[in-house]
Design a protein around this motif. Sequence first.
Motif, PDB file in Angstrom:
ATOM      1  N   GLN A   1      -3.993   4.732   1.221  1.00 25.20           N
ATOM      2  CA  GLN A   1      -4.563   3.398   1.169  1.00 25.20           C
ATOM      3  C   GLN A   1      -4.590   2.782   2.567  1.00 25.20           C
TER       4      GLN A   1
ATOM      5  N   ARG B   1      -7.065  -4.601   0.838  1.00 24.38           N
ATOM      6  CA  ARG B   1      -6.462  -3.331   0.415  1.00 24.38           C
ATOM      7  C   ARG B   1      -7.547  -2.400  -0.123  1.00 24.38           C
TER       8      ARG B   1
ATOM      9  N   ILE C   1       0.838  -1.200   0.000  1.00 26.43           N
ATOM     10  CA  ILE C   1       0.000   0.000   0.000  1.00 26.43           C
ATOM     11  C   ILE C   1       0.873   1.250   0.000  1.00 26.43           C
TER      12      ILE C   1
ATOM     13  N   SER D   1      -8.390   1.573  -1.386  1.00 27.14           N
ATOM     14  CA  SER D   1      -7.881   2.865  -1.845  1.00 27.14           C
ATOM     15  C   SER D   1      -8.918   3.950  -1.584  1.00 27.14           C
TER      16      SER D   1
ATOM     17  N   LEU E   1      -4.769  -0.994   4.691  1.00 22.62           N
ATOM     18  CA  LEU E   1      -4.578  -2.434   4.624  1.00 22.62           C
ATOM     19  C   LEU E   1      -5.181  -3.052   5.885  1.00 22.62           C
TER      20      LEU E   1
END
Length: 304
Positions: free
Chosen positions: A86, A138, A82, A140, A88
Motif C-alpha cells: 500500500q 491510501r 497501511i 492499495s 500513503l
Amino acid sequence: MKEDTDPINLYEPRVFTSKFMPSPELVARLKGDVNKFLIVRVEDMYKHVTRPVPATRATIHSMLFLTSGAATMKIGSDTYTIQPGQVLIVPAGQVFSFCEKDVNRGYLCSFHDDFLIGKFSSERLKDFEFLRVWGNPRISLDAQTGQFVEHLFSRILLDYAEYGLNNLDIIQPYLITLLCEINRAYTPMSGSTQTSAVSLTNRFKELLFTHVRTHHRVTDYATLLHITPNHLNKTVKAITGKSPTKWIDEAIVLEAKVLLSQRTTSISLVAADVGFTDQAYFTRLFKKQEGITPSTFQKMIDLS
C-alpha cells in the motif's frame, strides 16, 4: 472578517529532518536540493525518529510505500494505517502527524511540483487526485502493480544514492512512471469522480483548505460556490457522511493544532489566527472536537 494570513510554518525537508530526526547518518543520505526531491528507505529514516511528530505541514508531496510492517499516520482529520503493498500520500501543505513506534520497511519519496517542470506541467499533476488535499491518501496495489512500484522506487533510490540529482533525465521519467502506476491503482474516496455532487464536494474541500481561518460558516462556502447552503449541506453529507459544519469545525481545530504544536504561540493568538475574537468560544470548540482544552494539548506537546 480578517484577511487571510499564513502564520503556520511549512517545513522544508532539511529543516524537518533536523528538527524531528537529528542524525548525521540521515543527513548523509540526503543528496542535492532536498527541498525539491529526496528518497530514502523508510527503515533508514524511521530509526532516527525519537519522539512523536506533532501536527505539521511540509512544502513538498510525500509518498510512503511499505514492503513489510505497518505505518500509521494522521493526515488531515483522519488516521490511516497501511500494510505492505500500500501507498500513503501526504500532499504538499496538508497537515500530518505520526508517532515513533512503527516498525516497517519500504521507501519514502518526497518531491516538489517544481521538480517535474519541463517534464510534466503543474496542470498535468492535478490529474493525480491523490496529490490534492481532498484526495484519497491510501492506495492499495495489486500484486503485479506492487512489484512494478517497488522496482521503480528501488531504481530511483539506486541512482539518487550514487549520483544525487545529477541524473535528472533518469530520475524524472522514473518518478513520472511511478506516479502513473499509483494513479492506475487509485480509488477515489467517493468511489466515483464523475458526478456533479462529487465535484462540488471536492471544490468545497479545496475552498475549506484555503479559507479555513477566515470562513467559518456554511453560508460562506455556499456563496463562494454560488449555491444555496441547503444544497451544500445535502450534497456534502451525502458524499462524505459528514455535514459541512463538521468539516469546518474539524478543519479549524486541525489548523489550531498545527499552531499549538509550534509551542511559542499563546492560546489567545492561536484563537485569533484561526479567526476567533472570543478565546472562550474557541476553547469550547477545541474541547468538543479533541476532548481536551488547547492548553492541555499544548502541554502534552511540550512533554513529548
